[in-house]
Structures are given as structure tokens and as C-alpha cells.
Design an enzyme around this catalytic site. Structure first.
Site, PDB file in Angstrom:
ATOM      1  N   CYS A  14       0.872  -1.186   0.000  1.00 42.74           N
ATOM      2  CA  CYS A  14       0.000   0.000   0.000  1.00 42.74           C
ATOM      3  C   CYS A  14       0.903   1.228   0.000  1.00 42.74           C
ATOM      4  O   CYS A  14       2.068   1.139  -0.392  1.00 42.74           O
ATOM      5  CB  CYS A  14      -0.986  -0.030   1.176  1.00 42.74           C
ATOM      6  SG  CYS A  14      -0.223  -0.005   2.805  1.00 42.74           S
ATOM      7  N   ASN A  17       2.211   1.499   4.392  1.00 41.64           N
ATOM      8  CA  ASN A  17       2.512   0.230   5.083  1.00 41.64           C
ATOM      9  C   ASN A  17       2.204   0.290   6.586  1.00 41.64           C
ATOM     10  O   ASN A  17       2.859  -0.352   7.401  1.00 41.64           O
ATOM     11  CB  ASN A  17       3.978  -0.194   4.835  1.00 41.64           C
ATOM     12  CG  ASN A  17       4.295  -1.631   5.261  1.00 41.64           C
ATOM     13  OD1 ASN A  17       5.422  -1.944   5.625  1.00 41.64           O
ATOM     14  ND2 ASN A  17       3.327  -2.518   5.220  1.00 41.64           N
ATOM     15  N   CYS A  19      -1.518   0.748   7.388  1.00 36.77           N
ATOM     16  CA  CYS A  19      -2.957   0.469   7.499  1.00 36.77           C
ATOM     17  C   CYS A  19      -3.354  -0.761   6.681  1.00 36.77           C
ATOM     18  O   CYS A  19      -3.605  -1.837   7.228  1.00 36.77           O
ATOM     19  CB  CYS A  19      -3.782   1.671   7.039  1.00 36.77           C
ATOM     20  SG  CYS A  19      -3.482   3.185   7.995  1.00 36.77           S
ATOM     21  N   ARG A  20      -3.437  -0.623   5.365  1.00 38.90           N
ATOM     22  CA  ARG A  20      -3.995  -1.692   4.537  1.00 38.90           C
ATOM     23  C   ARG A  20      -3.078  -2.902   4.375  1.00 38.90           C
ATOM     24  O   ARG A  20      -3.501  -4.044   4.605  1.00 38.90           O
ATOM     25  CB  ARG A  20      -4.377  -1.138   3.164  1.00 38.90           C
ATOM     26  CG  ARG A  20      -5.524  -0.150   3.225  1.00 38.90           C
ATOM     27  CD  ARG A  20      -5.661   0.648   1.928  1.00 38.90           C
ATOM     28  NE  ARG A  20      -4.508   1.538   1.721  1.00 38.90           N
ATOM     29  CZ  ARG A  20      -4.297   2.261   0.640  1.00 38.90           C
ATOM     30  NH1 ARG A  20      -5.174   2.198  -0.353  1.00 38.90           N
ATOM     31  NH2 ARG A  20      -3.245   3.051   0.554  1.00 38.90           N
ATOM     32  N   SER A  21      -1.822  -2.673   3.951  1.00 35.44           N
ATOM     33  CA  SER A  21      -0.987  -3.859   3.669  1.00 35.44           C
ATOM     34  C   SER A  21      -0.604  -4.646   4.923  1.00 35.44           C
ATOM     35  O   SER A  21      -0.567  -5.885   4.861  1.00 35.44           O
ATOM     36  CB  SER A  21       0.234  -3.503   2.814  1.00 35.44           C
ATOM     37  OG  SER A  21       1.074  -2.580   3.442  1.00 35.44           O
ATOM     38  N   ASP A 134      -8.220   3.849   1.001  1.00 34.94           N
ATOM     39  CA  ASP A 134      -7.242   4.287   2.006  1.00 34.94           C
ATOM     40  C   ASP A 134      -8.005   4.798   3.241  1.00 34.94           C
ATOM     41  O   ASP A 134      -8.743   5.776   3.150  1.00 34.94           O
ATOM     42  CB  ASP A 134      -6.397   5.414   1.383  1.00 34.94           C
ATOM     43  CG  ASP A 134      -5.307   5.896   2.312  1.00 34.94           C
ATOM     44  OD1 ASP A 134      -5.329   5.547   3.501  1.00 34.94           O
ATOM     45  OD2 ASP A 134      -4.431   6.643   1.825  1.00 34.94           O
TER      46      ASP A 134
HETATM   47  P1  4NP Z   1      -1.846   2.826   4.064  1.00 35.62           P
HETATM   48  O1  4NP Z   1      -2.500   4.182   4.614  1.00 35.62           O
HETATM   49  O2  4NP Z   1      -1.287   3.139   2.705  1.00 35.62           O
HETATM   50  O3  4NP Z   1      -2.985   1.875   3.989  1.00 35.62           O
HETATM   51  O4  4NP Z   1      -0.782   2.424   5.069  1.00 35.62           O
HETATM   52  C1  4NP Z   1      -1.810   5.381   4.694  1.00 35.62           C
HETATM   53  C2  4NP Z   1      -0.989   5.629   5.767  1.00 35.62           C
HETATM   54  C3  4NP Z   1      -0.327   6.854   5.856  1.00 35.62           C
HETATM   55  C4  4NP Z   1      -0.484   7.796   4.862  1.00 35.62           C
HETATM   56  C5  4NP Z   1      -1.296   7.534   3.776  1.00 35.62           C
HETATM   57  C6  4NP Z   1      -1.963   6.323   3.683  1.00 35.62           C
HETATM   58  N1  4NP Z   1       0.191   9.040   4.974  1.00 35.62           N
HETATM   59  O5  4NP Z   1      -0.045   9.915   4.103  1.00 35.62           O
HETATM   60  O6  4NP Z   1       0.978   9.235   5.894  1.00 35.62           O
END
Ligand code: 4NP
Length: 171
Positions: A14, A17, A19-21, A134
């Protein structure tokens, strides 16, 4: 199992790294273990961005996973690197932006499967987007929705791998 049999590698990807992955990583490793395939399938997760490298998963992702029986508190964020394209057979992106980034980063001499993770979901309807939304800037319900999609696609992915790779032997 013979020591020289190559494990099938799956990398969930993702943006951050956190939340989703890592949620996908936690759910999928649980399923792999439950099917007795620990020695034959390995998985990991990574982000295309580097803002959270070294961090634990987002507390909301950890809480939602734990609610459903998955402990992801041991995971730490890292960024996708060049070796990932040869170490893993499948690089599964959470959304189209991650997918495009992975395709652009893939070295010419590597040829892993680079796909959207949700193409393995079997319980979403035909016009559902194949992107895991997201949840970072959303509330807790966003994390619950992510987990439901991730559980669906993880189960579908493992079934697909077992069908596609006859060397995978379930007890
Ligand atoms: P992820 O979510 O891609 O599912 O881990 C996010 C975590 C942090 C951010 C964006 C998406 N960020 O902009 O910091």
C-alpha cells in the site's frame, strides 16, 4: 517438505505500510498457518512511501485486526525495494496508484505477478471497485471496511494459489 523447494512469496503493498498492507499481511499469514502452509508460502508487506518506515501499524488497524482475531502488533513498516521484485512471486497492490508505482519500479529482468489484491475477492459484487480504500484519514468504520475486504481477498488468494501451484500440499 524438501528444503530445496522454493516457497511461494506474496508481498502486500500500500502507500504507508501502516494500514492496509499490514492488515492483509496479518490476515493472510493467519490463513496460511491455519492451512498448514507456513513452510511453503511466505508473505510480507511494504509501502511505496517512506514516511512511516520502522513504525508499528496504525493503532486503528491493530485494534480492528485484533477484534477479528489477528495480532499484527509485531509488524513494522518498510518501503518496497528492488529485491522485492525477485524475492516475491506476487506483489499485490491495494489500489491503482500503488499498482502503477509498482509497475514503474519493477526492474526489466524481473517478472513477478503485479496485480490488484482485490482481484482475488470473491464476495464483492461485479461493479465494486477493485481498490481497497485508504482509511488513513477516515474514521474507525474505514478500518472495519478494509478488514472485510482484506479477509475476502486473502481467502480467495490462498485458494487461487493452491489451485495454481500443485506443489502446495495442504495436510
Ligand atoms: P496505508 O495508509 O497506505 O494503507 O498504510 C496510509 C498511511 C499513511 C499515509 C497515507 C496512507 N500518509 O499519508 O501518511
Amino acid at each position: 517438505m524438501q528444503a530445496d523447494v522454493k516457497k511461494i512469496g506474496v508481498l502486500f503493498v500500500c502507500l504507508g505500510n501502516i494500514c492496509r498492507s499490514p492488515s492483509a499481511h496479518g490476515v493472510f499469514r493467519h490463513l496460511v498457518s491455519a492451512r498448514g502452509l507456513d513452510g511453503q508460502v511466505h508473505c510480507d508487506s511494504a509501502g511505496t512511501g517512506d514516511w512511516h518506515v520502522g513504525n508499528s501499524p496504525d493503532a486503528r488497524a491493530t485494534a480492528e485486526a485484533l477484534k477479528r482475531g489477528y495480532d499484527i502488533s509485531d509488524l513494522r513498516a518498510r518501503r518496497v525495494c528492488e529485491e522485492d521484485f525477485s524475492r516475491f512471486d506476487y506483489l499485490l497492490a491495494m489500489d491503482s496508484s500503488n499498482l502503477n508505482n509498482l509497475r514503474a519500479l519493477c526492474p526489466d529482468d524481473a517478472s513477478p505477478h503485479i496485480e490488484l489484491f482485490l482481484r482475488y475477492a470473491t464476495h464483492i459484487d461485479a461493479n465494486h471497485t477493485l481498490e481497497v480504500p485508504d482509511p488513513y484519514y477516515r474514521g474507525d468504520e474505514g478500518f472495519s471496511a478494509v478488514l472485510s475486504l482484506v479477509e475476502d481477498a486473502s481467502a480467495g488468494l490462498l485458494d487461487a494459489l493452491i489451485e495454481r501451484h500443485p506443489q502446495l500440499m495442504t495436510p
